[in-house]
Design a protein around this motif. Sequence first.
Motif, PDB file in Angstrom:
ATOM      1  N   LYS A   7       0.834  -1.204   0.000  1.00 18.00           N
ATOM      2  CA  LYS A   7       0.000   0.000   0.000  1.00 18.00           C
ATOM      3  C   LYS A   7       0.871   1.258   0.000  1.00 18.00           C
ATOM      4  CE  LYS A   7      -2.106   3.559   2.112  1.00 18.00           C
ATOM      5  NZ  LYS A   7      -1.625   4.534   3.099  1.00 18.00           N
ATOM      6  N   PHE A   8       0.604   2.151  -0.961  1.00 19.89           N
ATOM      7  CA  PHE A   8       1.347   3.402  -1.050  1.00 19.89           C
ATOM      8  C   PHE A   8       0.396   4.573  -0.852  1.00 19.89           C
ATOM      9  CE2 PHE A   8       3.710   0.280  -3.449  1.00 19.89           C
ATOM     10  CZ  PHE A   8       4.999   0.466  -2.976  1.00 19.89           C
ATOM     11  N   GLY A   9       0.738   5.456   0.085  1.00 18.82           N
ATOM     12  CA  GLY A   9      -0.085   6.620   0.368  1.00 18.82           C
ATOM     13  C   GLY A   9       0.168   7.747  -0.619  1.00 18.82           C
ATOM     14  N   GLY A  10      -0.580   8.822  -0.445  1.00 20.75           N
ATOM     15  CA  GLY A  10      -0.523   9.951  -1.364  1.00 20.75           C
ATOM     16  C   GLY A  10       0.861  10.560  -1.516  1.00 20.75           C
ATOM     17  N   THR A 173       5.239   4.169   3.940  1.00 18.76           N
ATOM     18  CA  THR A 173       5.013   5.500   4.476  1.00 18.76           C
ATOM     19  C   THR A 173       6.303   6.298   4.321  1.00 18.76           C
ATOM     20  OG1 THR A 173       4.371   6.696   6.464  1.00 18.76           O
ATOM     21  CG2 THR A 173       5.484   4.591   6.792  1.00 18.76           C
ATOM     22  N   ASP A 174       6.345   7.503   4.908  1.00 16.25           N
ATOM     23  CA  ASP A 174       7.548   8.312   4.724  1.00 16.25           C
ATOM     24  C   ASP A 174       8.510   8.209   5.913  1.00 16.25           C
ATOM     25  OD1 ASP A 174       5.843   9.625   6.358  1.00 16.25           O
ATOM     26  OD2 ASP A 174       5.712  11.459   5.181  1.00 16.25           O
ATOM     27  N   VAL A 175       8.255   7.263   6.814  1.00 16.33           N
ATOM     28  CA  VAL A 175       9.206   6.974   7.886  1.00 16.33           C
ATOM     29  C   VAL A 175       9.557   5.493   7.841  1.00 16.33           C
ATOM     30  CG1 VAL A 175       8.561   8.808   9.475  1.00 16.33           C
ATOM     31  CG2 VAL A 175       7.279   6.679   9.480  1.00 16.33           C
ATOM     32  N   SER A 230       9.369   2.221   5.018  1.00 14.20           N
ATOM     33  CA  SER A 230       9.551   3.451   4.251  1.00 14.20           C
ATOM     34  C   SER A 230       9.548   3.192   2.749  1.00 14.20           C
ATOM     35  CB  SER A 230      10.878   4.100   4.629  1.00 14.20           C
ATOM     36  OG  SER A 230      11.175   5.139   3.729  1.00 14.20           O
ATOM     37  N   SER A 231       8.883   4.082   2.007  1.00 18.77           N
ATOM     38  CA  SER A 231       8.933   3.956   0.547  1.00 18.77           C
ATOM     39  C   SER A 231      10.216   4.585   0.005  1.00 18.77           C
ATOM     40  CB  SER A 231       7.705   4.612  -0.087  1.00 18.77           C
ATOM     41  OG  SER A 231       7.649   5.980   0.209  1.00 18.77           O
ATOM     42  N   PHE A 232      11.034   5.152   0.884  1.00 19.31           N
ATOM     43  CA  PHE A 232      12.261   5.797   0.413  1.00 19.31           C
ATOM     44  C   PHE A 232      13.512   4.971   0.682  1.00 19.31           C
ATOM     45  CE2 PHE A 232       9.130   9.073   1.223  1.00 19.31           C
ATOM     46  CZ  PHE A 232       9.166   9.792   0.035  1.00 19.31           C
ATOM     47  N   SER A 233      13.342   3.813   1.330  1.00 22.48           N
ATOM     48  CA  SER A 233      14.527   2.985   1.577  1.00 22.48           C
ATOM     49  C   SER A 233      14.124   1.513   1.520  1.00 22.48           C
ATOM     50  CB  SER A 233      15.125   3.293   2.959  1.00 22.48           C
ATOM     51  OG  SER A 233      14.388   2.616   3.963  1.00 22.48           O
ATOM     52  N   ASP A 234      15.128   0.639   1.575  1.00 22.21           N
ATOM     53  CA  ASP A 234      14.842  -0.789   1.575  1.00 22.21           C
ATOM     54  C   ASP A 234      14.934  -1.391   2.970  1.00 22.21           C
ATOM     55  OD1 ASP A 234      14.266  -1.137  -1.115  1.00 22.21           O
ATOM     56  OD2 ASP A 234      16.391  -1.129  -1.643  1.00 22.21           O
ATOM     57  N   LYS A 235      15.130  -0.527   3.968  1.00 23.71           N
ATOM     58  CA  LYS A 235      15.238  -1.007   5.346  1.00 23.71           C
ATOM     59  C   LYS A 235      13.999  -1.763   5.784  1.00 23.71           C
ATOM     60  CE  LYS A 235      17.704   2.906   7.224  1.00 23.71           C
ATOM     61  NZ  LYS A 235      17.595   3.992   8.188  1.00 23.71           N
ATOM     62  N   GLU A 236      14.241  -2.747   6.638  1.00 26.15           N
ATOM     63  CA  GLU A 236      13.121  -3.427   7.247  1.00 26.15           C
ATOM     64  C   GLU A 236      12.411  -2.439   8.178  1.00 26.15           C
ATOM     65  OE1 GLU A 236      14.283  -6.960   9.243  1.00 26.15           O
ATOM     66  OE2 GLU A 236      12.289  -7.853   9.093  1.00 26.15           O
ATOM     67  N   GLY A 237      11.096  -2.500   8.232  1.00 30.50           N
ATOM     68  CA  GLY A 237      10.363  -1.577   9.075  1.00 30.50           C
ATOM     69  C   GLY A 237       9.865  -2.246  10.344  1.00 30.50           C
ATOM     70  N   ASP A 411      15.382   5.078  25.097  1.00 30.06           N
ATOM     71  CA  ASP A 411      16.289   5.848  24.250  1.00 30.06           C
ATOM     72  C   ASP A 411      17.296   4.951  23.539  1.00 30.06           C
ATOM     73  OD1 ASP A 411      14.929   7.911  25.330  1.00 30.06           O
ATOM     74  OD2 ASP A 411      16.619   8.831  26.390  1.00 30.06           O
ATOM     75  N   ALA A 412      17.497   5.219  22.272  1.00 29.96           N
ATOM     76  CA  ALA A 412      18.455   4.458  21.482  1.00 29.96           C
ATOM     77  C   ALA A 412      19.852   4.943  21.800  1.00 29.96           C
ATOM     78  CB  ALA A 412      18.177   4.653  19.987  1.00 29.96           C
ATOM     79  N   ALA A 413      20.839   4.043  21.596  1.00 30.36           N
ATOM     80  CA  ALA A 413      22.224   4.449  21.780  1.00 30.36           C
ATOM     81  C   ALA A 413      22.581   5.484  20.725  1.00 30.36           C
ATOM     82  CB  ALA A 413      23.138   3.227  21.672  1.00 30.36           C
ATOM     83  N   GLU A 414      22.156   5.192  19.480  1.00 36.63           N
ATOM     84  CA  GLU A 414      22.414   6.134  18.397  1.00 36.63           C
ATOM     85  C   GLU A 414      21.083   6.651  17.861  1.00 36.63           C
ATOM     86  OE1 GLU A 414      25.317   5.328  15.146  1.00 36.63           O
ATOM     87  OE2 GLU A 414      25.638   3.541  16.347  1.00 36.63           O
ATOM     88  N   THR A 415      21.091   7.909  17.455  1.00 38.02           N
ATOM     89  CA  THR A 415      19.871   8.496  16.921  1.00 38.02           C
ATOM     90  C   THR A 415      19.703   8.109  15.452  1.00 38.02           C
ATOM     91  OG1 THR A 415      20.110  10.337  18.405  1.00 38.02           O
ATOM     92  CG2 THR A 415      18.681  10.673  16.498  1.00 38.02           C
ATOM     93  N   GLU A 416      18.525   7.613  15.112  1.00 37.51           N
ATOM     94  CA  GLU A 416      18.260   7.337  13.701  1.00 37.51           C
ATOM     95  C   GLU A 416      17.704   8.607  13.062  1.00 37.51           C
ATOM     96  OE1 GLU A 416      16.455   3.565  12.671  1.00 37.51           O
ATOM     97  OE2 GLU A 416      16.366   3.024  14.782  1.00 37.51           O
ATOM     98  N   ALA A 417      18.151   8.880  11.841  1.00 36.17           N
ATOM     99  CA  ALA A 417      17.687  10.094  11.149  1.00 36.17           C
ATOM    100  C   ALA A 417      16.366   9.804  10.440  1.00 36.17           C
ATOM    101  CB  ALA A 417      18.721  10.550  10.141  1.00 36.17           C
ATOM    102  N   VAL A 418      15.301  10.334  10.986  1.00 35.44           N
ATOM    103  CA  VAL A 418      14.000  10.071  10.370  1.00 35.44           C
ATOM    104  C   VAL A 418      13.157  11.330  10.451  1.00 35.44           C
ATOM    105  CG1 VAL A 418      13.829   7.627  10.866  1.00 35.44           C
ATOM    106  CG2 VAL A 418      13.124   9.298  12.583  1.00 35.44           C
ATOM    107  N   VAL A 419      12.155  11.359   9.634  1.00 38.82           N
ATOM    108  CA  VAL A 419      11.119  12.372   9.768  1.00 38.82           C
ATOM    109  C   VAL A 419       9.837  11.617  10.025  1.00 38.82           C
ATOM    110  CG1 VAL A 419       9.890  14.250   8.663  1.00 38.82           C
ATOM    111  CG2 VAL A 419      12.292  13.873   8.141  1.00 38.82           C
ATOM    112  N   TYR A 420       9.162  12.019  11.045  1.00 42.46           N
ATOM    113  CA  TYR A 420       7.943  11.317  11.420  1.00 42.46           C
ATOM    114  C   TYR A 420       6.754  11.970  10.743  1.00 42.46           C
ATOM    115  CZ  TYR A 420       5.385   8.328  14.677  1.00 42.46           C
ATOM    116  OH  TYR A 420       4.614   7.352  15.238  1.00 42.46           O
ATOM    117  N   GLY A 421       5.828  11.208  10.241  1.00 41.67           N
ATOM    118  CA  GLY A 421       4.673  11.823   9.583  1.00 41.67           C
ATOM    119  C   GLY A 421       3.520  10.866   9.495  1.00 41.67           C
ATOM    120  N   GLY A 422       2.475  11.293   8.803  1.00 37.88           N
ATOM    121  CA  GLY A 422       1.295  10.459   8.643  1.00 37.88           C
ATOM    122  C   GLY A 422       1.531   9.404   7.581  1.00 37.88           C
ATOM    123  N   THR A 423       0.538   8.559   7.391  1.00 35.83           N
ATOM    124  CA  THR A 423       0.649   7.507   6.382  1.00 35.83           C
ATOM    125  C   THR A 423      -0.264   7.773   5.210  1.00 35.83           C
ATOM    126  OG1 THR A 423      -1.065   6.245   7.459  1.00 35.83           O
ATOM    127  CG2 THR A 423       1.200   5.749   8.076  1.00 35.83           C
TER     128      THR A 423
END
Lengths: 425, 425
Positions: A7-10, A173-175, A230-237, A411-423
């Motif tokens: 499923k891909f959002g707007g 989604t975008d995260v 994320s639709s912008f990466s291949d990382k497991e979500g 809290d994570a040991a390292e900060t992941e770079a993300v932008v949080y948003g709607g789906t």
Amino acid sequence: MALVVQKFGGSSVADAEAIRRVARRVAATKQAGHDVVVVVSAMGDTTDELLDLAAQVTEEAPAREMDILLTAGERISMSLLAMAVNELGVPARSFTGQQAGLRTDTRYGKASIVAIGPERITSVLAEGGVAIVAGFQGVNELNDVTTLGRGGSDTTAVALAAALEADVCEIYTDVDGVFTADPRIVPAARKVHRMTYEETLDLAANGAKVLHLRAVEFARRYGVVLHVRSSFSDKEGTWITDAPAVPGQEENMEQPIISGVAHDRSQGKITVVDLPDVPGIAARLFEVVAEVGANIDMIVQNVSTHSTGKTDISFTLPEADCRDVLRALDANAEALGFSEYRFDDQIGKLSLVGAGMRSHPGISAKLFRSLHEAGINIEMISTSEIRVSVVTRIEVLDAAVRAVHTAFELDAAETEAVVYGGTGR
Amino acid sequence: MALVVQKFGGSSVADAEAIRRVARRVAATKQAGHDVVVVVSAMGDTTDELLDLAAQVTEEAPAREMDILLTAGERISMSLLAMAVNELGVPARSFTGQQAGLRTDTRYGKASIVAIGPERITSVLAEGGVAIVAGFQGVNELNDVTTLGRGGSDTTAVALAAALEADVCEIYTDVDGVFTADPRIVPAARKVHRMTYEETLDLAANGAKVLHLRAVEFARRYGVVLHVRSSFSDKEGTWITDAPAVPGQEENMEQPIISGVAHDRSQGKITVVDLPDVPGIAARLFEVVAEVGANIDMIVQNVSTHSTGKTDISFTLPEADCRDVLRALDANAEALGFSEYRFDDQIGKLSLVGAGMRSHPGISAKLFRSLHEAGINIEMISTSEIRVSVVTRIEVLDAAVRAVHTAFELDAAETEAVVYGGTGR
């Protein structure tokens, strides 16, 4: 080989370039040997543009016509995506809700799915093609188009995954997935690798814009495995499932106590002052409130001061519903017998969610202590089996979320770079 | 009380304001006591925007997907118009081609109507409502959306008028009706009050952008009375019908000899030089041309010079088809045995059309003389029972149209202020 619903959002199909990017992912999944069914929302701002056009021609659009209008958006995105997938040498066909066999009741604007007959989808899959389905829409018994309301495309995807017995329903989604808190507030928030439907429902209901409640409920009922990514990466979500964890895999050997800290700024609080403390008064009050269709969240009744025979009742609800409720209270002031009401839209709600807290007493106490130590006052409290929620002043909500996140060692040991948003919708 | 079908093209519904204007006309017609069925095209540039999006994601869109994409445009305009009509207190419902019962064959992009089952339309009319139907589209036996190709909305309107046995099919455009010539070229052009299907067909086929051929043919076959009129005024337009004129009404007591002068700048001319003058050579040449699907218009074969045994054949065709034909000629040069070809895109075509010329000999001679007196050379000639067409250099075409218009006494005493344009798709 698996059957995958994607499923891909707007925002994932906002323009031609985005559509081509989604097409590459779809084609890659197909070329990896999987059967692929895609559910797509309308492009970017299309829905808002259509709503704006409607507002220019009418003050109150008939619901049936509004549904026909809005579903044009998915028709555009689905056919463009089918073209883009075809362009990559993978045969693809697009289907409207009606063609995909999504039959609904007749409640325009917020229809419920009553049956799915996805014969055309299965036959495209059997021919080796990709099926691309318009999200958010179905057809009713009159052969009229209906929309599924908010979160409709998620619901379409999960319902199709259930009907097709898909191996997984991927929500793009975008995260990168579901986080232990909103990374914009808590930079040290961690991605959750796996969570149960119940936890997801509690997070979604308490302000985390992860997935729409309805889609998660559908997934739970039919055991559809969700993968939010994320639709912008291949990382497991984030995987959402009640299936037993596979031993030896990641952190799921033991269920974590807390899955996340949700927050919600969109509620208001109404306090009805000096109600006569007689049996049935709460029922009468909330019947009045229910009549305007408001969704009440937390309710607190003060201990009655028997000397006066009066009590106060406070409740929280979506800000959008407040005006109607206040109007209803005005109209029923005499019948209910209260002296006044107070309205407060400067509240924030923090919710700590985790299926593991069932077997861990003391979670609430630890939460209250961490807030106290951060100098934050608690105005209301409500709890469920797997959740503790508190209401604070809105201006200290972010600090509250950070304090709780740290106190529960999320809290994570390292900060992941993300932008949080709607789906998307 | 009559049953009226009203068709509005893209320019009539270009934005919200235009849609509200159309809605007022629809409501007024209904409030005057008539049953109203509206057929509407996509808003303004919507179709071009969708085509542009498709071009950004694919080099060659599958025809089925392209049809789904393009029909989104009418879905938007029809539902907005239904909202706008409702806003005026007149109940209105919109219907897609599928919902309106427009069944077609499966030729995506240029489907033909095979049947109409407008039960939902008639039931809306029976309930006192207005039915608003998406033009240009239907559904095939696979339950897939098809488009009717160029002129599709006109065809939808006429086909519905035929199926519903409407009293009249009103085609709204941005001019006041059909004119004796293009008013941009001949300021003295007059509006034609009444003309036959045959005249209209000949005008349309020869460059007058009045109505699409196919819709007129449909109207003739089913005896649908057409009324071409402006969406910007209440003036009576041009009636197209073979029904006998009512005695005492306007100029129709005697049929005029000439109904108009059409012109066309969109053709090219190909001359194939030194073809062997053997039996069957023309057939072989035009078989080659037909294979690329080109629509040939005029054909002239020079008198063969028997001494050489060679002949030249010239033909005109839409410029859009020229490249394919030239390529086909290249590929078949040896088999056809010609020495060379010449291509000329600087030609113009003038056509004089009038059902009355059947009974009036000497029309061609008068046409040729008027052009000669204006100093204009004729390059090709073709005639039918009710039409004479000539090819000239493109730069003298306007002068030719004016000369002929004057020679046949078509000039109006007073100039009507109009802008001549297309009728949308």
